[in-house]
Design an enzyme around this catalytic site. Structure first.
Site, mmCIF file in Angstrom:
data_model
loop_
_atom_site.group_PDB
_atom_site.id
_atom_site.type_symbol
_atom_site.label_atom_id
_atom_site.label_comp_id
_atom_site.label_asym_id
_atom_site.label_seq_id
_atom_site.Cartn_x
_atom_site.Cartn_y
_atom_site.Cartn_z
ATOM 1 N N HIS A 263 40.622 29.656 16.153
ATOM 2 C CA HIS A 263 41.873 29.218 16.796
ATOM 3 C C HIS A 263 41.864 29.746 18.227
ATOM 4 C CE1 HIS A 263 45.881 27.885 17.234
ATOM 5 N NE2 HIS A 263 46.541 28.755 16.486
ATOM 6 N N HIS A 304 37.871 19.219 16.671
ATOM 7 C CA HIS A 304 39.270 19.603 16.463
ATOM 8 C C HIS A 304 39.745 18.970 15.167
ATOM 9 C CE1 HIS A 304 43.541 20.229 17.256
ATOM 10 N NE2 HIS A 304 43.138 21.113 18.147
ATOM 11 N N ASP A 360 39.534 24.376 24.705
ATOM 12 C CA ASP A 360 38.871 25.651 24.976
ATOM 13 C C ASP A 360 37.529 25.511 25.667
ATOM 14 O OD1 ASP A 360 40.799 27.347 23.972
ATOM 15 O OD2 ASP A 360 40.173 26.949 21.916
HETATM 16 N N1 CMC Z 1 29.745 21.980 16.347
HETATM 17 C C1 CMC Z 1 28.924 21.357 15.446
HETATM 18 N N2 CMC Z 1 29.364 20.702 14.357
HETATM 19 C C2 CMC Z 1 30.690 20.675 14.153
HETATM 20 C C3 CMC Z 1 31.604 21.285 15.039
HETATM 21 C C4 CMC Z 1 31.089 21.952 16.170
HETATM 22 N N3 CMC Z 1 31.912 22.554 17.049
HETATM 23 N N4 CMC Z 1 32.870 21.103 14.590
HETATM 24 C C5 CMC Z 1 32.747 20.393 13.454
HETATM 25 N N5 CMC Z 1 31.434 20.131 13.187
HETATM 26 C C6 CMC Z 1 30.881 19.330 12.081
HETATM 27 C C7 CMC Z 1 30.928 20.118 10.793
HETATM 28 O O1 CMC Z 1 29.702 20.824 10.571
HETATM 29 C C8 CMC Z 1 31.123 18.993 9.798
HETATM 30 O O2 CMC Z 1 29.883 18.334 9.621
HETATM 31 P P1 CMC Z 1 29.466 17.741 8.164
HETATM 32 O O3 CMC Z 1 30.458 16.646 7.911
HETATM 33 O O4 CMC Z 1 28.066 17.285 8.335
HETATM 34 O O5 CMC Z 1 29.598 18.879 7.193
HETATM 35 C C9 CMC Z 1 32.064 18.027 10.516
HETATM 36 O O6 CMC Z 1 31.781 18.220 11.907
HETATM 37 C C10 CMC Z 1 33.545 18.262 10.243
HETATM 38 O O7 CMC Z 1 33.845 19.631 10.565
HETATM 39 P P2 CMC Z 1 34.964 20.501 9.842
HETATM 40 O O8 CMC Z 1 34.652 21.946 9.997
HETATM 41 O O9 CMC Z 1 35.169 19.979 8.459
HETATM 42 O O10 CMC Z 1 36.250 20.125 10.704
HETATM 43 P P3 CMC Z 1 37.619 20.925 10.739
HETATM 44 O O11 CMC Z 1 38.648 19.941 11.122
HETATM 45 O O12 CMC Z 1 37.835 21.699 9.495
HETATM 46 O O13 CMC Z 1 37.392 22.000 11.905
HETATM 47 C C11 CMC Z 1 37.342 23.088 13.988
HETATM 48 C C12 CMC Z 1 37.919 21.921 13.177
HETATM 49 C C13 CMC Z 1 38.093 23.164 15.334
HETATM 50 C C14 CMC Z 1 37.591 24.429 13.246
HETATM 51 C C15 CMC Z 1 35.830 22.857 14.213
HETATM 52 O O14 CMC Z 1 35.618 21.644 14.896
HETATM 53 C C16 CMC Z 1 35.159 24.021 14.949
HETATM 54 O O15 CMC Z 1 34.780 25.005 14.314
HETATM 55 N N6 CMC Z 1 34.994 23.908 16.308
HETATM 56 C C17 CMC Z 1 34.439 24.994 17.083
HETATM 57 C C18 CMC Z 1 35.510 26.037 17.338
HETATM 58 C C19 CMC Z 1 36.533 25.571 18.329
HETATM 59 O O16 CMC Z 1 36.212 25.030 19.377
HETATM 60 N N7 CMC Z 1 37.833 25.825 18.018
HETATM 61 C C20 CMC Z 1 38.934 25.529 18.925
HETATM 62 C C21 CMC Z 1 39.837 24.476 18.398
HETATM 63 S S1 CMC Z 1 40.972 23.902 19.649
HETATM 64 C C22 CMC Z 1 42.023 25.213 19.968
HETATM 65 C C23 CMC Z 1 42.964 25.570 18.874
HETATM 66 O O17 CMC Z 1 43.540 24.663 18.245
HETATM 67 O O18 CMC Z 1 43.132 26.758 18.652
#
Ligand code: CMC
Length: 426
Positions: A263, A304, A360
């Site tokens: 986050h 996201h 971010d």
């Molecule tokens: N890099 C590589 N692969 C990714 C990424 C990434 N940053 N984000 C998601 N994926 C892939 C993930 O491996 C999955 O692939 P598969 O379907 O093959 O298993 C798919 O995309 C869906 O990901 P998820 O984790 O199920 O998606 P989520 O909605 O649960 O997670 C997230 C959202 C923000 C936690 C995630 O995208 C992430 O970890 N991003 C990096 C951290 C980041 O930048 N966070 C800031 C968010 S914005 C500020 C805030 O709201 O606080």
């Protein structure tokens, strides 16, 4: 025409019609025909936890609006203090309303000497400023006993003002302590972002006046981070607030949720990632590592839960970065970031998963160029998000909402008898 869904219970053939209201269906209506059967939704992927009038977000189209106003227009023409007023009150202030609000917030920026001397200075010398902030915000509840009067409009308004006003003071105090610099008292002649910069950077000059371009850039970043509907920290605020805890305790919980790398810690992770990559030549290898890592190595600042398009805030931040770098000099990590974005936006792995830069990806580069240490990044986020947290807290209380208490689907062992320790097998 009223939109609705009709479902049939195949156990007895009875049909039920459930209206679709504002794009949602009432889980309470569904549960009437499914007694004892719960909706399993860990992480709230398919659950709307509240009805809200504060922020509109369309993640597919990349739209973000506060109280109906597009984020692009607010970032262009408004200030953080005005946006905070808008989020909390539902309307933009008139000139006299704004003047009163600005005055009130400005005159609540001081913190009790004991908060600084006894709490903040009691931390270990290398304490993380976000950990200090979480604790200091919770400690404020012990200084303002009227904080418990959450249904008294005057008392509630006072805590809201205090929190918005004191967050930057606490944040800067935590930083000054961590670098061994003396605390700087608020300067009421400065505007909100400039006063924060003064408390951060002032050394021996009688009056610190930051570069107006940097003050404005920080204010824009505060506007962009002011609210984001039901995100993890806002949900924490609402959940804790739903027990009718005082707003400082609820806000401390929200800060704690923001501390996590998924986050509020993501912009810090972006800088660490860019530093580790080191140079543009290493970008393709890093992208390959992300792709083969099956989610273990992530491209920080990408993806996201809600945005499946370019985060509109990231676009504004990218422009703001140029204005900051014109003053501070370019952050050398920028070229690596641009290359990462270019490759990722044309790579099937990222496009098929609809992973785009989020807020971010570029904000950390700006903060770093302005001189903020990495540990302060989530703290800066917390200052801005306080307006959103409080707006949601207030809305939740006015909705007379129930205490947050989800159900669970139990998957543990069945009943079994207690075995005294001496009789247990290894
Ligand atoms: N890099 C590589 N692969 C990714 C990424 C990434 N940053 N984000 C998601 N994926 C892939 C993930 O491996 C999955 O692939 P598969 O379907 O093959 O298993 C798919 O995309 C869906 O990901 P998820 O984790 O199920 O998606 P989520 O909605 O649960 O997670 C997230 C959202 C923000 C936690 C995630 O995208 C992430 O970890 N991003 C990096 C951290 C980041 O930048 N966070 C800031 C968010 S914005 C500020 C805030 O709201 O606080």
């Amino acid at each position: 025409m009223t939109e609705s869904i009709t479902i049939t219970d195949n156990r007895n053939g009875e049909s039920y019609e459930i209206p679709i209201v504002n794009g949602g269906v009432s889980a309470t209506e569904w549960s009437k025909i499914l007694p004892g059967i719960w909706f399993l939704d860990p992480g709230f992927l398919s659950t709307a936890a509240a009805e809200s009038q504060i922020t509109y977000l369309d993640g597919t189209a990349g739209i973000l609006r506060y109280r109906g106003y597009p984020i692009e227009q607010l970032a262009e023409g408004s200030t953080y203090l005005e946006v905070a007023y808008l989020l909390l009150n539902g309307e933009l202030p008139t000139e006299s309303q704004f003047e009163q609000w600005r005055h009130d917030v400005t005159y609540h920026t001081f913190i009790h000497e004991n908060v600084r001397k006894r709490f903040l200075e009691g931390f270990h010398y290398d304490a993380h400023p976000m950990g200090m902030l979480v604790s200091a915000v919770a400690a404020l509840s012990t200084f303002y006993l009227d904080a418990k009067d959450i249904f008294d409009p005057a008392a509630r308004q006072k805590q809201i003002m205090r929190l918005i006003a004191k967050m930057p003071t606490l944040a800067a105090a935590a930083h000054r302590f961590s670098v061994g610099m003396p605390f700087v008292y608020p300067d009421n002649s400065l505007d909100f972002p400039s006063n924060f910069l003064s408390m951060m950077w002032k050394v021996a000059e009688p009056h610190y006046q930051p570069d107006p371009a940097l003050s404005r850039a920080l204010d824009i970043l505060f506007i962009l981070h002011a609210d984001h509907e039901q995100n993890c920290s806002t949900t924490a605020m609402r959940v804790v607030g739903s027990s009718h805890a005082d707003p400082y305790s609820a806000c401390a919980a929200a800060c704690a949720a923001l501390y996590g790398p998924r986050h509020g810690g993501a912009n810090e992770a972006v800088i660490r990632m860019l530093t580790e990559i080191g140079s543009i030549e290493n970008v393709p290898a890093f992208i390959s590592e992300v792709k083969s890592g099956h989610g273990h190595v992530r491209l920080q600042g990408f993806g996201h839960r809600v945005y499946k398009n370019y985060d509109p805030r990231a676009k504004i931040i990218k422009r703001t970065a140029d204005e900051v770098f014109a003053v501070t000099g370019k952050n050398p990590l920028l070229d690596i970031a641009l290359k990462l974005e270019e490759i990722a936006l044309s790579d099937e792995y990222f496009t098929s998963r609809r992973l785009y830069p989020n807020v971010d990806f570029y904000s950390g580069l700006i903060y770093q160029a302005m001189g903020f240490p990495l540990e302060m990044f989530p703290v800066l986020f917390a200052i801005a998000r306080t307006a959103g947290w409080l707006a949601h807290w207030q809305e939740m209380l006015d909705q007379d909402s129930k205490i947050a208490r989800p159900r669970q689907v139990y998957v543990g062992s069945g009943p079994r008898d207690y075995v005294p320790i001496g009789l247990r097998s290894a």
